[in-house]
Design an enzyme around this catalytic site. Structure first.
Site, mmCIF file in Angstrom:
data_model
loop_
_atom_site.group_PDB
_atom_site.id
_atom_site.type_symbol
_atom_site.label_atom_id
_atom_site.label_comp_id
_atom_site.label_asym_id
_atom_site.label_seq_id
_atom_site.Cartn_x
_atom_site.Cartn_y
_atom_site.Cartn_z
ATOM 1 N N ARG A 68 1.002 -1.221 0.183
ATOM 2 C CA ARG A 68 0.147 0.000 0.088
ATOM 3 C C ARG A 68 0.873 1.264 0.013
ATOM 4 O O ARG A 68 2.327 1.163 0.041
ATOM 5 C CB ARG A 68 -1.216 0.028 1.299
ATOM 6 C CG ARG A 68 -0.631 -0.657 2.481
ATOM 7 C CD ARG A 68 0.711 0.186 3.079
ATOM 8 N NE ARG A 68 0.167 1.187 3.382
ATOM 9 C CZ ARG A 68 1.060 2.360 3.745
ATOM 10 N NH1 ARG A 68 2.306 2.067 3.753
ATOM 11 N NH2 ARG A 68 0.704 3.349 3.971
ATOM 12 N N GLY A 69 0.475 2.502 -0.146
ATOM 13 C CA GLY A 69 1.289 3.539 -0.368
ATOM 14 C C GLY A 69 0.931 3.712 -1.834
ATOM 15 O O GLY A 69 1.488 2.941 -2.501
ATOM 16 N N ALA A 70 0.711 4.987 -2.282
ATOM 17 C CA ALA A 70 0.800 5.312 -3.613
ATOM 18 C C ALA A 70 1.798 4.954 -4.489
ATOM 19 O O ALA A 70 1.695 4.039 -5.411
ATOM 20 C CB ALA A 70 0.513 6.824 -3.805
ATOM 21 N N GLN A 99 -1.991 2.373 9.840
ATOM 22 C CA GLN A 99 -0.741 2.625 9.020
ATOM 23 C C GLN A 99 0.171 3.355 9.886
ATOM 24 O O GLN A 99 1.492 3.206 9.756
ATOM 25 C CB GLN A 99 -1.192 3.226 7.872
ATOM 26 C CG GLN A 99 -1.777 2.206 6.727
ATOM 27 C CD GLN A 99 -3.088 2.592 6.863
ATOM 28 O OE1 GLN A 99 -3.806 3.191 7.963
ATOM 29 N NE2 GLN A 99 -3.915 2.322 5.625
ATOM 30 N N ARG A 159 -7.544 -0.750 -6.779
ATOM 31 C CA ARG A 159 -7.810 0.480 -5.962
ATOM 32 C C ARG A 159 -8.119 1.777 -6.736
ATOM 33 O O ARG A 159 -7.360 1.807 -7.711
ATOM 34 C CB ARG A 159 -6.793 0.903 -4.954
ATOM 35 C CG ARG A 159 -6.578 -0.461 -3.804
ATOM 36 C CD ARG A 159 -5.661 0.060 -2.813
ATOM 37 N NE ARG A 159 -6.474 0.803 -1.770
ATOM 38 C CZ ARG A 159 -5.664 1.291 -0.945
ATOM 39 N NH1 ARG A 159 -4.337 1.370 -0.599
ATOM 40 N NH2 ARG A 159 -6.279 2.208 0.112
ATOM 41 N N ASP A 162 -2.067 10.536 -2.107
ATOM 42 C CA ASP A 162 -2.526 9.650 -3.196
ATOM 43 C C ASP A 162 -2.900 10.369 -4.472
ATOM 44 O O ASP A 162 -2.893 9.647 -5.386
ATOM 45 C CB ASP A 162 -3.843 8.749 -2.686
ATOM 46 C CG ASP A 162 -3.145 8.000 -1.581
ATOM 47 O OD1 ASP A 162 -2.983 8.359 -0.330
ATOM 48 O OD2 ASP A 162 -2.959 6.777 -1.957
ATOM 49 N N ASN A 197 -5.609 12.340 0.452
ATOM 50 C CA ASN A 197 -4.643 11.278 1.123
ATOM 51 C C ASN A 197 -5.403 10.636 2.137
ATOM 52 O O ASN A 197 -6.579 10.633 2.340
ATOM 53 C CB ASN A 197 -3.519 12.141 2.041
ATOM 54 C CG ASN A 197 -2.328 11.426 2.437
ATOM 55 O OD1 ASN A 197 -1.849 10.592 1.873
ATOM 56 N ND2 ASN A 197 -2.123 11.640 3.684
ATOM 57 N N LYS A 198 -4.701 9.944 3.096
ATOM 58 C CA LYS A 198 -5.491 8.772 4.043
ATOM 59 C C LYS A 198 -6.399 9.795 4.858
ATOM 60 O O LYS A 198 -6.315 10.747 5.410
ATOM 61 C CB LYS A 198 -4.434 8.344 5.013
ATOM 62 C CG LYS A 198 -4.948 7.313 6.044
ATOM 63 C CD LYS A 198 -5.755 6.221 5.668
ATOM 64 C CE LYS A 198 -5.178 5.421 4.357
ATOM 65 N NZ LYS A 198 -6.076 4.507 3.701
HETATM 66 O O1 MRU Z 1 -4.558 3.022 2.143
HETATM 67 P P1 MRU Z 1 -3.182 3.268 2.098
HETATM 68 O O2 MRU Z 1 -2.345 2.673 3.040
HETATM 69 O O3 MRU Z 1 -2.525 2.870 0.692
HETATM 70 O O4 MRU Z 1 -2.604 4.879 2.270
HETATM 71 C C1 MRU Z 1 -1.518 5.447 1.851
HETATM 72 C C2 MRU Z 1 -1.416 7.072 1.963
HETATM 73 O O5 MRU Z 1 -2.558 7.603 2.281
HETATM 74 C C3 MRU Z 1 -0.425 7.415 2.000
HETATM 75 O O6 MRU Z 1 -0.238 8.688 2.701
HETATM 76 C C4 MRU Z 1 -0.100 7.765 0.536
HETATM 77 O O7 MRU Z 1 -0.234 6.859 -0.400
HETATM 78 C C5 MRU Z 1 1.485 8.528 0.111
HETATM 79 S S1 MRU Z 1 2.463 7.097 0.395
HETATM 80 C C6 MRU Z 1 4.272 7.879 0.096
#
Ligand code: MRU
Length: 363
Positions: A54-56, A204, A97, A245, A255-256
């Protein structure tokens, strides 16, 4: 982790010999360090959907490897059949996603690579696709280093910084985006004090950010999401760094979930709020945050996933579990990219970032 750096823990990599994507299963961290070997498209799709990766940026890297592996074993002998097979792989992975634009960005890069090698033989196109997938990861690592330098230039030694979710090494090829200035600060003796929001519902921040930063020897304090106002009011926070994201053309940033609230609090307390954004996460084709699709996830994640017993009545209660929110551009002090720092009005300054990107590509 003894004598080993956090950076030895690779988030995701290609095992070309065994036709596999290897990834650290992030749903198990910090209690277990286990790598998954994924060979089929449904396995790769599910790993993205289930947040094993996970994470963009890490999602983008995985999609690049996934698209390559998905087409590597094609037996097509003509370009059109090969391209149609690729398009099916691309569409399938793209459905894993919806919010992080890096997924679509990486798949598009793979498609562009395929089309620009159209005149080559199928085995040569496959080689070009493998190289492109590896380059997506290599570019991400270079990007994060640059974001680290720009980000660190915005803070003073001994600052307190707050972050939300995990935009760390585990969310990227290496170093992270929001954590890159923290790692660099650590190297340069900045003595930063990081406050990590736990980041409900999937934790996270608690599970991943504290794990990473503590392993690197960075001073990190875990707080619940609802404690951010308290640490800000106490004067413990001099800057907020978050990842993203998708950044829209006007600077609105997905973002999250919970990020928008942190930004509003930071504004109230006069604390700069920085979004760390690789150019691959900036989507100039999305005009504003209104157009960003926000992923909705299962109710279980809110009330059952981490508990031995349900923490809410399962009957007679409705649940709403959006994975992301959009922070309005007006709350964002700067957007830190690998090509420099964009300041408001973003509608004017984000195109300047892309001009710098294009001129660096021509050099
Ligand atoms: O649902 P996730 O864990 O994929 O969400 C991740 C985030 O919101 C991060 O802040 C974002 O992807 C940036 S990662 C460099």
């Amino acid at each position: 982790m003894e004598n080993k750096s956090i950076f030895d823990l690779e988030t995701v990599y290609l095992d070309d010999k065994n036709n596999a994507v290897i990834m650290l299963d992030q749903t198990l961290v910090p209690n277990e360090i286990k790598y998954l070997q994924l060979t089929t498209q449904p396995e790769i799709w599910a790993a993205i959907y289930e947040l094993r990766v996970r994470g963009a940026p890490a999602i983008g890297i995985t999609a690049g490897y996934g698209a390559y592996l998905g087409i590597k074993q094609s037996t097509a002998t003509d370009f059109d059949t090969f391209f149609n097979e690729f398009k099916a792989v691309k569409e399938y992975l793209a459905s894993s996603r919806p919010t992080a634009v890096n997924l679509f960005w990486a798949l598009k890069k793979m498609e562009t690579c395929l089309l620009s090698n159209k005149d080559k033989s199928i085995p040569e196109i496959k080689t070009a696709l493998r190289e492109q997938a590896e380059e997506i990861k290599a570019e991400d690592i270079r990007t994060n280093k640059a974001i680290g330098e720009f980000g660190l230039s915005l803070i003073q030694p001994n600052s307190g910084v707050l972050t939300h979710c995990n935009a760390g090494s585990l969310a990227t090829g290496k170093y992270g985006t929001a954590t890159a200035p923290m790692y660099l600060g650590q190297e340069r003796g900045y003595n930063l004090k990081v406050f990590a929001d736990e980041t409900r519902p999937l934790l996270q921040g608690a599970r991943l950010t504290t794990f990473e930063l503590a392993a690197a020897g960075i001073d990190v304090t875990l707080i619940c999401d609802n404690m951010a106002a308290t640490v800000m009011k106490k004067g413990w926070i001099q800057a907020v760094f978050v990842g993203c994201d998708r950044v829209a053309a006007n600077g609105d940033t997905a973002n999250k979930i919970g990020t928008a609230g942190v930004a509003i609090l930071a504004h109230e307390y006069g604390i700069p709020f920085y979004v760390c954004a690789p150019s691959s996460t900036i989507d100039m084709e999305t005009p504003t945050g209104e157009q960003i699709e926000i992923e909705l996830r299962k109710p279980e994640e809110i009330y059952r996933k981490w508990y031995s017993k349900p923490m809410a009545p399962e009957q007679g209660v409705k649940f709403y579990n959006p994975a992301f929110d959009v922070t309005d551009a007006k709350y964002i002090t700067s957007i830190i990219t690998e090509f420099g720092i964009a300041r408001p009005p973003y509608i004017r300054t984000l195109p300047q970032i892309f001009e710098k990107k294009h001129s660096s590509e021509q050099r």
